[in-house]
Enzyme design. Sequence first.
Site, PDB file in Angstrom:
ATOM      1  NE  ARG A 108      -2.156  -0.924   3.875  1.00 10.33           N
ATOM      2  CZ  ARG A 108      -1.723   0.169   4.665  1.00 10.33           C
ATOM      3  NH1 ARG A 108      -1.796   1.281   4.414  1.00 10.33           N
ATOM      4  NH2 ARG A 108      -1.016  -0.180   5.705  1.00 10.33           N
ATOM      5  CE1 TYR A 257       1.763  -7.361  -3.273  1.00 13.27           C
ATOM      6  CE2 TYR A 257       0.981  -6.088  -1.537  1.00 13.27           C
ATOM      7  CZ  TYR A 257       1.657  -7.187  -2.020  1.00 13.27           C
ATOM      8  OH  TYR A 257       1.973  -8.130  -0.969  1.00 13.27           O
ATOM      9  N   GLY A 259      -3.617  -3.659  -0.990  1.00 11.87           N
ATOM     10  CA  GLY A 259      -4.711  -2.816  -0.651  1.00 11.87           C
ATOM     11  C   GLY A 259      -5.103  -1.404  -1.669  1.00 11.87           C
ATOM     12  CE  LYS A 266      -6.043  -3.385   5.320  1.00  9.74           C
ATOM     13  NZ  LYS A 266      -6.251  -3.878   6.623  1.00  9.74           N
ATOM     14  CG  HIS A 286      -7.276  -2.168  10.650  1.00  7.60           C
ATOM     15  ND1 HIS A 286      -5.996  -1.959  10.618  1.00  7.60           N
ATOM     16  CD2 HIS A 286      -7.181  -3.416   9.942  1.00  7.60           C
ATOM     17  CE1 HIS A 286      -5.096  -2.555  10.377  1.00  7.60           C
ATOM     18  NE2 HIS A 286      -6.112  -3.621   9.537  1.00  7.60           N
ATOM     19  CB  SER A 308       0.895  -3.717  10.294  1.00  9.95           C
ATOM     20  OG  SER A 308      -0.002  -2.766   9.543  1.00  9.95           O
ATOM     21  CB  CYS A 310       0.322  -6.383  16.651  1.00  2.00           C
ATOM     22  SG  CYS A 310       1.088  -4.662  16.859  1.00  2.00           S
ATOM     23  N   GLY A 311       0.473  -9.237  15.119  1.00  2.00           N
ATOM     24  CA  GLY A 311       0.024 -10.642  15.049  1.00  2.00           C
ATOM     25  C   GLY A 311      -1.276 -10.497  15.184  1.00  2.00           C
ATOM     26  CG  ASP A 333      -7.325  -6.706   7.681  1.00  2.00           C
ATOM     27  OD1 ASP A 333      -6.515  -6.335   8.532  1.00  2.00           O
ATOM     28  OD2 ASP A 333      -7.268  -6.104   6.794  1.00  2.00           O
ATOM     29  CG  ASN A 426       3.378  -5.810   2.374  1.00  2.00           C
ATOM     30  OD1 ASN A 426       2.602  -6.279   3.525  1.00  2.00           O
ATOM     31  ND2 ASN A 426       2.658  -5.112   1.549  1.00  2.00           N
ATOM     32  NE  ARG A 428       0.304  -8.341   2.975  1.00  2.00           N
ATOM     33  CZ  ARG A 428      -0.102  -7.936   3.957  1.00  2.00           C
ATOM     34  NH1 ARG A 428      -0.997  -8.389   4.790  1.00  2.00           N
ATOM     35  NH2 ARG A 428       0.540  -6.615   4.694  1.00  2.00           N
ATOM     36  NE  ARG A 459       5.631  -6.173  16.862  1.00  2.00           N
ATOM     37  CZ  ARG A 459       6.172  -7.386  16.871  1.00  2.00           C
ATOM     38  NH1 ARG A 459       7.581  -7.422  17.827  1.00  2.00           N
ATOM     39  NH2 ARG A 459       5.696  -8.481  16.614  1.00  2.00           N
ATOM     40  N   GLY A 557      -0.041 -19.112  21.970  1.00  2.93           N
ATOM     41  CA  GLY A 557      -1.103 -19.887  22.365  1.00  2.93           C
ATOM     42  C   GLY A 557      -1.528 -19.521  24.072  1.00  2.93           C
TER      43      GLY A 557
HETATM   44  O1  O2Y Z   1       0.331  -3.713   1.452  1.00  2.00           O
HETATM   45  C1  O2Y Z   1      -0.870  -4.162   1.244  1.00  2.00           C
HETATM   46  O2  O2Y Z   1      -1.401  -3.814   0.229  1.00  2.00           O
HETATM   47  C2  O2Y Z   1      -1.677  -4.907   1.893  1.00  2.00           C
HETATM   48  S1  O2Y Z   1      -1.965  -4.429   3.717  1.00  2.00           S
HETATM   49  C3  O2Y Z   1      -2.936  -5.130   4.678  1.00  2.00           C
HETATM   50  C4  O2Y Z   1      -3.302  -6.503   3.825  1.00  2.00           C
HETATM   51  C5  O2Y Z   1      -4.028  -7.277   4.797  1.00  2.00           C
HETATM   52  C6  O2Y Z   1      -4.520  -6.858   5.989  1.00  2.00           C
HETATM   53  N1  O2Y Z   1      -4.039  -5.790   6.739  1.00  2.00           N
HETATM   54  C7  O2Y Z   1      -3.367  -4.937   5.854  1.00  2.00           C
HETATM   55  C8  O2Y Z   1      -2.914  -3.655   6.610  1.00  2.00           C
HETATM   56  O3  O2Y Z   1      -2.081  -2.867   6.372  1.00  2.00           O
HETATM   57  O4  O2Y Z   1      -3.455  -3.615   7.659  1.00  2.00           O
HETATM   58 MN    MN Z   2      -5.089  -4.964   7.951  1.00  2.00          MN
END
Ligand code: O2Y
Ligand code: MN
Length: 650
Positions: A108, A257, A259, A266, A286, A308, A310-311, A333, A426, A428, A459, A557
């Site tokens: 993004r 790509y 988002g 998004k 979010h 992002s 933070c798991g 998400d 990044n 996916r 975090r 866990g």
């Molecule tokens: O970089 C991107 O285009 C993807 S960003 C993304 C994708 C899935 C879930 N969350 C995010 C985010 O940036 O919060």
């Molecule tokens: Mn996200």
Amino acid sequence: MPELIEKVSNTSSYIKSRCATTSNVGLYNHIRGFPVAKGELDALSPKVRAFIEESVLLCQPESIHICDGTNRENNMLLRILQNQGTIVPLPKYDNCYLARTNPADVARVESKTFICTNRRDEAIPTAKLNVDGKLGNWISENDMKMAISNRFPGCMRGRTMYVVPFSMGPLGSSLSKIGIEITDSAYVVCSMRIMTRMGAAVMDLLRSNCDFVRCLHSVGTPANGKIEQPSWPCDPERTIILHKPASNEIVSYGSGYGGNSLLGKKCFALRIGSTIAKKEGWLAEHMLILGITNPKGEKKYIVAAFPSACGKTNLAMLTPSLPGYKVECIGDDIAWMKYDENGQLRAINPENGFFGVAPGTSNKTNPNAMKTIFKNTIFTNVASTSDGGVYWEGMEDTLTNDVQITDWLGKPWIPKVTKTPAAHPNSRFCTPAKQCPIIDRNWENPDGVPISAILFGGRRPNGVPLVYESFSWQHGVFVGATMRSEATAAAEHKGKVIMNDPFAMRPFFGYNFGAYLKHWLSMETRAHSYGAQPPKIFHVNWFRKDANGQFLWPGYGDNIRVLEWILKRINNESCAKKTAIGYIPSDGSLNVEQLQDEINVNELFSIPKEFWLKEIDDIIRYFDEQVGSDLPPEIAHELNDLKIRIEKSN
Ligand code: O2Y
Ligand code: MN
């Protein structure tokens, strides 16, 4: 494609030649020199038709393909993508593919993402003079028009324009919303088919001529006409992502790509979604959504907002370490949340798939994701293996000596030797949510699921306890507004700096953050108007470190132990003690028994005065510089109260 040829065989030979590689194509005629789609288009609603016709006039594609969402169509598009070299099949798995993007198109781009409103302050808060505003970018209506007219005319020449009808949320749910994405990328179509409910059934819902969110996307054609990487056309220099909430429009140019191009995610579900939600009195956030069942069989649903890295996906698919607990996933998400007629906040996941970060996903961090992603999945920018599989940082335990690795750029990559990462940070997986082994049985419930708690998190290596509960809804909104976290790799920012990311929405606000806070505050009164209470709000931090830089909490866990305490609080158990920042577990109420390593509970929950005084100073400066007079007085009041409480504390 015998069936396809049959379908167009009773139309003119002109159409046949245009349609040879696409199915379900409208009839093309030239009217006043422009191609105008007809045929199947005649069956569409006037609004849909008008959107397609406008887009055709603007983008001048070679042909039009109205997507029906069928397997047949998907297979055909996957074949086209393979012929173009955009994707390669991964024979080690079932129906999986790998896409390698242009290396200039990997994430993004926040700096090129804009909200278009009449007045600037409708879109973004007024930042202090000479301060770079970090809460979104505004564009005027004229500049948006200019941005479009400088990029879009003729941008789809020689390409097929795909018309993608999609629903965010279960088809026909009163909580769902419909969009149409027009795009010149078959990769986007196949990904949208995974990430949304896409196809003919959605077009049927639009026959009543109801409204929809207009999403126009082109990968673009550089001004000099030169496409660097024909397998992944894009125009990084002129990439722009525009949102116009007043007309529910999204226009994205130059990037194929994530988002930037899968506009349901998004752009729609968060930026446009948040503006619709404000207007209609609900929340587009979010947030992940998960269900927890305790050993007594009692089940609660919670949502959680984390920046992002933070798991979030890991928590959404948690494998609890405590016996008798079960976690089930609704979404990883985005959550759309609305009060029902009893004042119960209910959430749906508007998405249909997971677009998760690959590196770091492993059998240790997220075994459920690993069980989800090896069928019907499109991987992007991960590394590949000579036995037809994928590889990324975190998958080391799956490697055998006889296998060679090719990195995300297509170069040989040798474990422990090559210095650059095998997979892009990044990179996916784009995978259907229904394949998740712990997907909740209610994940497609059109009424959503009842939400009992809202978690914010970040975090935070220093100073912030493992968990605390807000004193009130208003205080909880303050906690969301002051979220901070170590920077992520998902966007353009790099390095380990603590960044403000209120509500984890900083890149995704569709309107002024000050007005957003006001809207959140109003959700309490809304609950009261039904005679109900809003959910309790908590803050969690799995990432606190000791003086030696070691994590104080095992995470993964064992995070179920924190959720267990939260469940007790939801049930009004008195297992909390008051501190200056909120309620924390009273002594012995957080279950730390049988943890692998001993936990320093005191350090994990300490609230260092020096740290918090500095934190408060940082927040004061942040609000002053970034939000200014748009900050609701209730939030300023909470900040002041926190300062007083910290100053009084030992
Ligand atoms: O970089 C991107 O285009 C993807 S960003 C993304 C994708 C899935 C879930 N969350 C995010 C985010 O940036 O919060
Ligand atoms: Mn996200």
